[in-house]
Motif scaffolding. Structure first.
Motif, mmCIF file in Angstrom:
data_model
loop_
_atom_site.group_PDB
_atom_site.id
_atom_site.type_symbol
_atom_site.label_atom_id
_atom_site.label_comp_id
_atom_site.label_asym_id
_atom_site.label_seq_id
_atom_site.Cartn_x
_atom_site.Cartn_y
_atom_site.Cartn_z
ATOM 1 N N ALA A 1 0.861 -1.188 0.000
ATOM 2 C CA ALA A 1 0.000 0.000 0.000
ATOM 3 C C ALA A 1 0.892 1.230 0.000
ATOM 4 O O ALA A 1 1.862 1.308 0.778
ATOM 5 C CB ALA A 1 -0.930 0.007 1.211
ATOM 6 N N HIS A 2 0.569 2.200 -0.878
ATOM 7 C CA HIS A 2 1.379 3.405 -1.035
ATOM 8 C C HIS A 2 0.502 4.643 -0.855
ATOM 9 O O HIS A 2 -0.697 4.631 -1.149
ATOM 10 C CB HIS A 2 2.037 3.451 -2.417
ATOM 11 N N THR A 3 1.123 5.717 -0.408
ATOM 12 C CA THR A 3 0.446 6.994 -0.249
ATOM 13 C C THR A 3 0.242 7.648 -1.616
ATOM 14 O O THR A 3 0.809 7.212 -2.619
ATOM 15 C CB THR A 3 1.275 7.925 0.642
ATOM 16 N N PRO A 4 -0.580 8.701 -1.693
ATOM 17 C CA PRO A 4 -0.722 9.414 -2.977
ATOM 18 C C PRO A 4 0.596 9.963 -3.513
ATOM 19 O O PRO A 4 0.721 10.199 -4.719
ATOM 20 C CB PRO A 4 -1.709 10.534 -2.637
ATOM 21 N N GLN A 5 1.587 10.163 -2.640
ATOM 22 C CA GLN A 5 2.891 10.647 -3.075
ATOM 23 C C GLN A 5 3.818 9.519 -3.502
ATOM 24 O O GLN A 5 4.938 9.779 -3.963
ATOM 25 C CB GLN A 5 3.552 11.453 -1.943
ATOM 26 N N GLY A 6 3.376 8.254 -3.335
ATOM 27 C CA GLY A 6 4.186 7.116 -3.761
ATOM 28 C C GLY A 6 5.012 6.464 -2.674
ATOM 29 O O GLY A 6 5.798 5.549 -2.972
ATOM 30 N N PHE A 7 4.865 6.889 -1.419
ATOM 31 C CA PHE A 7 5.638 6.308 -0.327
ATOM 32 C C PHE A 7 4.955 5.036 0.188
ATOM 33 O O PHE A 7 3.728 4.962 0.262
ATOM 34 C CB PHE A 7 5.800 7.306 0.818
ATOM 35 N N LEU A 8 5.787 4.058 0.550
ATOM 36 C CA LEU A 8 5.272 2.782 1.044
ATOM 37 C C LEU A 8 4.700 2.943 2.450
ATOM 38 O O LEU A 8 5.354 3.472 3.344
ATOM 39 C CB LEU A 8 6.384 1.731 1.043
ATOM 40 N N ILE A 9 3.469 2.466 2.647
ATOM 41 C CA ILE A 9 2.825 2.511 3.961
ATOM 42 C C ILE A 9 3.033 1.203 4.705
ATOM 43 O O ILE A 9 3.502 1.169 5.840
ATOM 44 C CB ILE A 9 1.322 2.812 3.818
ATOM 45 N N ASP A 10 2.699 0.102 4.069
ATOM 46 C CA ASP A 10 2.834 -1.209 4.700
ATOM 47 C C ASP A 10 2.838 -2.269 3.604
ATOM 48 O O ASP A 10 2.428 -2.005 2.458
ATOM 49 C CB ASP A 10 1.689 -1.456 5.684
ATOM 50 N N SER A 11 3.309 -3.453 3.948
ATOM 51 C CA SER A 11 3.350 -4.562 2.998
ATOM 52 C C SER A 11 2.981 -5.853 3.709
ATOM 53 O O SER A 11 3.086 -5.953 4.941
ATOM 54 C CB SER A 11 4.737 -4.689 2.351
ATOM 55 N N SER A 12 2.557 -6.832 2.939
ATOM 56 C CA SER A 12 2.177 -8.139 3.467
ATOM 57 C C SER A 12 2.498 -9.189 2.417
ATOM 58 O O SER A 12 2.301 -8.964 1.224
ATOM 59 C CB SER A 12 0.675 -8.170 3.815
ATOM 60 N N GLN A 13 3.006 -10.333 2.879
ATOM 61 C CA GLN A 13 3.359 -11.428 1.972
ATOM 62 C C GLN A 13 2.890 -12.731 2.597
ATOM 63 O O GLN A 13 3.552 -13.287 3.459
ATOM 64 C CB GLN A 13 4.864 -11.463 1.700
ATOM 65 N N SER A 14 1.727 -13.181 2.168
ATOM 66 C CA SER A 14 1.152 -14.391 2.728
ATOM 67 C C SER A 14 0.025 -14.866 1.823
ATOM 68 O O SER A 14 -0.245 -14.279 0.772
ATOM 69 C CB SER A 14 0.631 -14.138 4.149
ATOM 70 N N VAL A 15 -0.642 -15.950 2.251
ATOM 71 C CA VAL A 15 -1.806 -16.446 1.519
ATOM 72 C C VAL A 15 -2.981 -15.504 1.711
ATOM 73 O O VAL A 15 -3.765 -15.268 0.787
ATOM 74 C CB VAL A 15 -2.156 -17.866 1.983
ATOM 75 N N ARG A 16 -3.118 -14.948 2.895
ATOM 76 C CA ARG A 16 -4.158 -13.972 3.200
ATOM 77 C C ARG A 16 -3.570 -12.923 4.132
ATOM 78 O O ARG A 16 -2.656 -13.217 4.910
ATOM 79 C CB ARG A 16 -5.385 -14.637 3.827
ATOM 80 N N GLY A 17 -4.080 -11.719 4.072
ATOM 81 C CA GLY A 17 -3.540 -10.671 4.921
ATOM 82 C C GLY A 17 -4.404 -9.427 4.916
ATOM 83 O O GLY A 17 -5.360 -9.308 4.144
ATOM 84 N N GLN A 18 -4.060 -8.492 5.804
ATOM 85 C CA GLN A 18 -4.776 -7.229 5.935
ATOM 86 C C GLN A 18 -3.770 -6.093 6.083
ATOM 87 O O GLN A 18 -2.707 -6.261 6.692
ATOM 88 C CB GLN A 18 -5.700 -7.236 7.156
ATOM 89 N N ILE A 19 -4.119 -4.961 5.517
ATOM 90 C CA ILE A 19 -3.348 -3.728 5.688
ATOM 91 C C ILE A 19 -4.340 -2.625 6.048
ATOM 92 O O ILE A 19 -5.173 -2.249 5.226
ATOM 93 C CB ILE A 19 -2.564 -3.353 4.418
ATOM 94 N N ASN A 20 -4.260 -2.131 7.268
ATOM 95 C CA ASN A 20 -5.169 -1.098 7.761
ATOM 96 C C ASN A 20 -4.348 0.096 8.243
ATOM 97 O O ASN A 20 -3.315 -0.081 8.907
ATOM 98 C CB ASN A 20 -6.040 -1.627 8.902
ATOM 99 N N PHE A 21 -4.807 1.295 7.935
ATOM 100 C CA PHE A 21 -4.090 2.485 8.363
ATOM 101 C C PHE A 21 -5.029 3.684 8.299
ATOM 102 O O PHE A 21 -6.071 3.656 7.631
ATOM 103 C CB PHE A 21 -2.858 2.735 7.474
ATOM 104 N N SER A 22 -4.644 4.739 8.999
ATOM 105 C CA SER A 22 -5.380 6.002 8.975
ATOM 106 C C SER A 22 -4.841 6.875 7.852
ATOM 107 O O SER A 22 -3.623 6.963 7.651
ATOM 108 C CB SER A 22 -5.244 6.725 10.316
ATOM 109 N N THR A 23 -5.733 7.511 7.123
ATOM 110 C CA THR A 23 -5.338 8.356 5.998
ATOM 111 C C THR A 23 -4.939 9.739 6.519
ATOM 112 O O THR A 23 -5.734 10.430 7.148
ATOM 113 C CB THR A 23 -6.482 8.480 4.990
ATOM 114 N N LYS A 24 -3.703 10.114 6.221
ATOM 115 C CA LYS A 24 -3.172 11.402 6.676
ATOM 116 C C LYS A 24 -3.295 12.497 5.628
ATOM 117 O O LYS A 24 -3.152 13.672 5.956
ATOM 118 C CB LYS A 24 -1.699 11.241 7.076
ATOM 119 N N GLU A 25 -3.533 12.110 4.374
ATOM 120 C CA GLU A 25 -3.642 13.099 3.303
ATOM 121 C C GLU A 25 -4.727 12.663 2.325
ATOM 122 O O GLU A 25 -5.091 11.490 2.266
ATOM 123 C CB GLU A 25 -2.304 13.274 2.587
ATOM 124 N N THR A 26 -5.216 13.623 1.581
ATOM 125 C CA THR A 26 -6.273 13.373 0.609
ATOM 126 C C THR A 26 -5.659 13.041 -0.741
ATOM 127 O O THR A 26 -4.717 13.693 -1.191
ATOM 128 C CB THR A 26 -7.174 14.605 0.473
#
Length: 241
Positions: free
Chosen positions: A88-113
């Motif tokens: 998952a990347h921000t609108p500016q292209g910076f990496l927020i989080d990553s996951s490598q598995s059969v199933r996974g979740q990436i949750n975060f608060s949006t700091k910018e529009t």
């Protein structure tokens, strides 16, 4: 003539500069949205080719909560590795989080529009495709209101405020129930494809074993029959002692 051209050039330059420095947040208080951002949540399945990458963009405003979940339902081809890499990347292209598995979740608060980028990589399978079920979107805990709406809300009575608060809580609870339902649906489809794969594997393996048993029985019968074959004796051809 030259001053008119020079003045027109300055106007165009100011317009371009103001457009580049404009925020991605649509102007509040306008009648129509100036920026089309699509639905706030999506769920679907997609096939990722061998060693392929698929990316998606989801619009989100500030002070929101972004959720992204995925599950590999089945594999097609020679390889059977069900692991995929999600980022998952921000609108500016910076990496927020990553996951490598059969199933996974990436949750975060949006700091910018802006438009947040989600990518899935089938980097483990170079000779097989994978079917991945996705469920992502954004929700907001509080209502989105501008300054004018906040001033109008102060004039409402307590009954309308209580009704609005109860309605918002019910809406949030229904939304989270919908998310849990999607989790259950993802697991159900993955289990269905796993059972179907095991069923086909057992059928093919049983058929192969049955053919081997029948072939071995035929060969045993053939060699046993060869042991009891008695050659015919004649005056010129007699068995040796």
């Amino acid at each position: 003539m030259f001053p008119l051209l020079f003045g027109a050039g300055l106007v165009v330059l100011n317009l371009v500069t103001s457009a580049k420095s404009q925020k991605t947040e649509p102007l509040s208080g306008s009648g129509d949205q100036l920026l089309f951002h699509g639905a706030d949540r999506s769920d679907f399945a997609i096939m990722i080719p061998p060693a392929g990458t698929e990316c998606f963009w989801q619009f989100a405003r500030q002070t929101g909560y972004f959720y992204f979940s995925y599950e590999v339902q089945r594999t097609l081809g020679m390889s059977h590795d069900r692991h995929v890499a999600a980022t998952a990347h921000t609108p500016q292209g910076f990496l927020i989080d990553s996951s490598q598995s059969v199933r996974g979740q990436i949750n975060f608060s949006t700091k910018e529009t802006g438009f947040y980028q989600l990518c899935l990589k089938n980097q483990q399978n170079h000779f097989g495709s994978v079917q991945v079920y996705l469920n992502f979107g954004v929700f907001y805990e509080g209502p989105e209101m501008d300054h004018k709406q906040k001033n109008e809300r102060k004039q409402l009575n307590d009954t309308l405020d209580a009704i609005e608060e109860s309605t918002r809580k019910v809406q949030n609870n229904i939304f989270h129930m919908w998310r849990y339902y999607n989790f259950a649906r993802m697991r159900k489809m993955a289990d269905f494809f796993l059972l179907q794969s095991n069923y086909n594997y057992v059928n093919w393996w049983s058929t192969a074993q049955s053919l081997v048993i029948i072939l071995s029985g035929i060969l045993q019968l053939y060699f046993l029959k060869r042991l009891f074959n008695v050659p015919k004796t004649t005056d010129t051809k007699k068995p040796r002692c």
